[in-house]
Scaffold this active site. Structure first.
Site, PDB file in Angstrom:
ATOM      1  N   HIS A 298       0.850  -1.193   0.000  1.00 50.86           N
ATOM      2  CA  HIS A 298       0.000   0.000   0.000  1.00 50.86           C
ATOM      3  C   HIS A 298       0.886   1.243   0.000  1.00 50.86           C
ATOM      4  O   HIS A 298       1.794   1.347   0.818  1.00 50.86           O
ATOM      5  CB  HIS A 298      -0.910   0.006   1.227  1.00 50.86           C
ATOM      6  CG  HIS A 298      -1.914  -1.094   1.242  1.00 50.86           C
ATOM      7  ND1 HIS A 298      -2.109  -1.918   2.333  1.00 50.86           N
ATOM      8  CD2 HIS A 298      -2.784  -1.532   0.291  1.00 50.86           C
ATOM      9  CE1 HIS A 298      -3.066  -2.795   2.056  1.00 50.86           C
ATOM     10  NE2 HIS A 298      -3.483  -2.581   0.834  1.00 50.86           N
ATOM     11  N   THR A 471       3.209   1.953   3.484  1.00 55.90           N
ATOM     12  CA  THR A 471       2.458   1.799   4.729  1.00 55.90           C
ATOM     13  C   THR A 471       2.936   0.562   5.483  1.00 55.90           C
ATOM     14  O   THR A 471       2.287   0.111   6.423  1.00 55.90           O
ATOM     15  CB  THR A 471       0.950   1.690   4.462  1.00 55.90           C
ATOM     16  OG1 THR A 471       0.728   0.613   3.551  1.00 55.90           O
ATOM     17  CG2 THR A 471       0.409   2.963   3.857  1.00 55.90           C
ATOM     18  N   PHE A 472       4.026  -0.022   5.011  1.00 59.82           N
ATOM     19  CA  PHE A 472       4.683  -1.153   5.677  1.00 59.82           C
ATOM     20  C   PHE A 472       3.847  -2.427   5.584  1.00 59.82           C
ATOM     21  O   PHE A 472       3.793  -3.208   6.521  1.00 59.82           O
ATOM     22  CB  PHE A 472       5.005  -0.820   7.151  1.00 59.82           C
ATOM     23  CG  PHE A 472       5.375   0.619   7.359  1.00 59.82           C
ATOM     24  CD1 PHE A 472       6.544   1.129   6.832  1.00 59.82           C
ATOM     25  CD2 PHE A 472       4.550   1.471   8.073  1.00 59.82           C
ATOM     26  CE1 PHE A 472       6.883   2.475   6.995  1.00 59.82           C
ATOM     27  CE2 PHE A 472       4.880   2.817   8.247  1.00 59.82           C
ATOM     28  CZ  PHE A 472       6.056   3.317   7.702  1.00 59.82           C
ATOM     29  N   HIS A 473       3.206  -2.642   4.430  1.00 56.32           N
ATOM     30  CA  HIS A 473       2.338  -3.805   4.227  1.00 56.32           C
ATOM     31  C   HIS A 473       2.787  -4.617   3.012  1.00 56.32           C
ATOM     32  O   HIS A 473       1.986  -4.903   2.116  1.00 56.32           O
ATOM     33  CB  HIS A 473       0.878  -3.376   4.009  1.00 56.32           C
ATOM     34  CG  HIS A 473       0.323  -2.504   5.077  1.00 56.32           C
ATOM     35  ND1 HIS A 473      -0.761  -1.661   4.871  1.00 56.32           N
ATOM     36  CD2 HIS A 473       0.687  -2.338   6.368  1.00 56.32           C
ATOM     37  CE1 HIS A 473      -1.031  -1.016   5.999  1.00 56.32           C
ATOM     38  NE2 HIS A 473      -0.164  -1.409   6.915  1.00 56.32           N
ATOM     39  N   PRO A 474       4.027  -5.073   2.927  1.00 53.53           N
ATOM     40  CA  PRO A 474       4.448  -5.821   1.740  1.00 53.53           C
ATOM     41  C   PRO A 474       3.951  -7.260   1.771  1.00 53.53           C
ATOM     42  O   PRO A 474       3.918  -7.912   2.814  1.00 53.53           O
ATOM     43  CB  PRO A 474       5.976  -5.769   1.836  1.00 53.53           C
ATOM     44  CG  PRO A 474       6.264  -5.706   3.305  1.00 53.53           C
ATOM     45  CD  PRO A 474       5.141  -4.872   3.882  1.00 53.53           C
TER      46      PRO A 474
END
Length: 549
Positions: A298, A471-474
């Site tokens: 994201h 957003t640190f959502h990989p």
């Protein structure tokens, strides 16, 4: 030195902690967990507001950098990942957000049996100990993971939610329930003013069992194969130049290193794209072109407004105010230091024809330098981050060299898909309307970013390119799918296609991005995987008539 266990788990992050707990419930199983980082001893891990420090602490953080993409203005975007017991659940923003029913039904439609929403809901419920609102058909009350709702009533947060309601966005007391759409205070993994990480909830209780063995500062360098069967893992103790060890697995090797590290270890071990492996002098053990491909994340520009007539977190986290807050937290476990970085969540549509919410927005009564979380500004401000929930753009994770200590190449390709650019602009426009809503007017001074000069779609897109961040959502780099899918790495049992004794269990197996932060679903993936690994009958699917998407 060689040790032998039934299961070897690489990575003590969210997934690895749950697996260690569940697999060790069977006393006959011995479980070894390899973690490249240290124990989760640092006080900033457990203090909720400590995220602002752990964000850049390389001792407990891989501190990766993404490659510049076509739509990131030539910038290398910082990509922190947890490197300690608990993994990213020990340094993240505490948010508990499952996603929408449609996300998981889509996984099933892609050929993954047993991964639709009715199938995964029982595992979400089994994991959590929900404290607060929520229907029991959707929420669990007896699990290891405590989930609370922020209980600090902030005037700016209240005004923001009132502003959302004035724009037609309803109040939703439980976005992890029947429907996600709406606005509410954030649900988070915080209990009694302390972080609830995967390590504190799952791994540490399991460590009391004699069949659980955790090795910290153990950097995995290679999967050991005998023919097509994974039989162990080589690792280096104490960092580059340290002492080599290996552990053997009687039953299975399980990769839970996360979206960046799991494909990297596969590639280092000769599993992946033959061209990539040969280019680094690695012998091809098993050709699997999908390894590392399909990365999604994201991407969020953060809109900022200057604040008047009230103090924000910017002023309250320095000087005497901070000292008073520290005393308050130490004596009551309450106050600013007990809070997560994001306080309000909002889910809505980018357009009238959108069938389900495709925008996620967050609000915090604070602002950060250059739009990057982790460094508070001096001036009072409030921030709305907005992002597209289900991006179409895909990138990749590839080894940089045959050196297992070299960070991988991370190319996310944010906004490459035209749809992603349209939705991100719609999100920024909604963020502007929310910040300028009537209920926030007493506190709203002016828009700082993107600024009043930005009006056209192209100008909004330019601003997103200039200041957007992860957003640190990989996820999605070892995708789950049928064997005849050119992109699939694991099957719906999470077994690596074409190999034996090897599974991947973490966010990398997601076939496509979900409309949520990833920690809750990563925990669910691991819990469901534990039953698959043990050969147990899956929890009975839950029929939820009329549940929203």
């Amino acid at each position: 030195m060689t040790e032998t266990f039934d299961y070897v788990i690489v990575g003590a992050g969210s997934a690895g902690c749950v697996l260690a707990n569940r697999l060790s419930e069977d006393a006959c199983n011995s479980v070894c967990v390899l973690e490249a980082g240290p124990k989760d001893w640092h006080p900033y891990i457990h203090l909720p507001a400590g995220f602002i420090k752990t964000f850049h602490m390389k001792g407990i953080n891989w501190a990766y950098q993404q490659e510049p993409g076509p739509w990131t203005g030539g910038r290398k975007i910082y990509a922190p990942r947890g490197k300690t017991l608990g993994g990213s659940s020990s340094i993240n923003g505490h948010i508990y957000n499952r996603g929408q029913r449609q996300d998981f039904d889509t996984w099933a439609q892609l050929g993954n049996r047993g991964w639709g929403y009715p199938d995964v809901l029982p595992y979400f419920k089994r994991l959590e100990r929900r404290v607060g609102e929520g229907e029991d058909i959707f929420r669990g009350r007896e699990g290891n993971l405590t989930v609370t709702t922020m209980d600090w009533k902030d005037p700016l947060c209240e005004a923001f939610m009132a502003g959302a309601i004035s724009l037609g966005i309803p109040k939703n007391p439980d976005y992890n329930g029947a429907i996600q759409e709406g606005v509410s205070y954030a649900q988070r993994t915080i209990k009694n003013g302390l972080r609830v990480s995967a390590a504190t909830a799952f791994l540490h209780p399991a460590e009391k069992r004699p069949n659980v063995h955790v090795r910290t500062h153990a950097h995995a360098t290679e999967i050991i194969f005998e023919g097509k069967r994974a039989v162990g893992v080589r690792y280096i103790k104490g960092g580059k130049g340290g002492k080599p060890f290996e552990v053997r697995a009687n039953k299975e090797v399980i990769l839970s290193g996360g979206t960046y590290n799991s494909p990297q270890l596969l590639q280092l071990s000769g599993v992946g794209s033959p061209d990539l492996l040969r280019s680094h002098g690695i012998v091809v053990r098993h050709a699997l072109p999908g390894v590392g491909e399909g990365l999604q994340d994201h991407y969020a520009p953060r809109s900022v407004a200057r604040v008047k007539n009230i103090k924000t977190i910017n002023e309250r986290r320095r000087g005497l105010s901070l000292a008073l807050e520290a005393i308050k937290w130490a004596t009551t476990r309450r106050g600013l230091l007990s809070l997560s970085p994001t306080m309000v969540y909002c889910f809505w549509h980018s357009g009238e024809t959108t069938e389900s919410s495709d925008l996620q927005l967050t609000f915090t009564p604070a602002s950060y330098k250059e739009g990057v979380q982790g460094q508070l500004e001096d001036e009072p401000g409030m921030t709305v981050a907005s992002w597209q929930q289900r991006p179409e753009s895909r990138g990749y994770v590839r080894i940089r060299s045959a050196d297992p200590f070299a960070p991988p190449i991370i190319q996310t390709n944010y906004l490459v898909a035209e749809l992603d650019r349209r939705v991100i602009v719609a999100g920024m426009k909604l963020a502007r309307r929310l910040l300028a809503s009537a209920p926030l007017a007493p506190y709203y001074a002016y828009e700082d970013f993107p600024g009043p000069g930005v009006q056209t779609d192209d100008e909004f897109l330019g601003a997103a390119t200039q200041r957007g961040t992860t957003t640190f959502h990989p996820g999605c780099t070892c995708r789950m799918g049928p064997a005849d899918s050119s992109w699939a790495v694991v099957d719906d049992q999470l077994r690596v296609h074409g190999l034996q004794g090897l599974r991947v269990v973490d966010a990398s197996i997601m076939p496509r991005m979900i409309s949520a932060n990833l920690n809750a679903s990563t925990l669910m993936i691991a819990d469901k995987a534990s039953d698959l690994i043990r050969g147990r009958t899956p929890l009975e699917a839950v029929a939820v008539p009329g549940a929203g998407v």
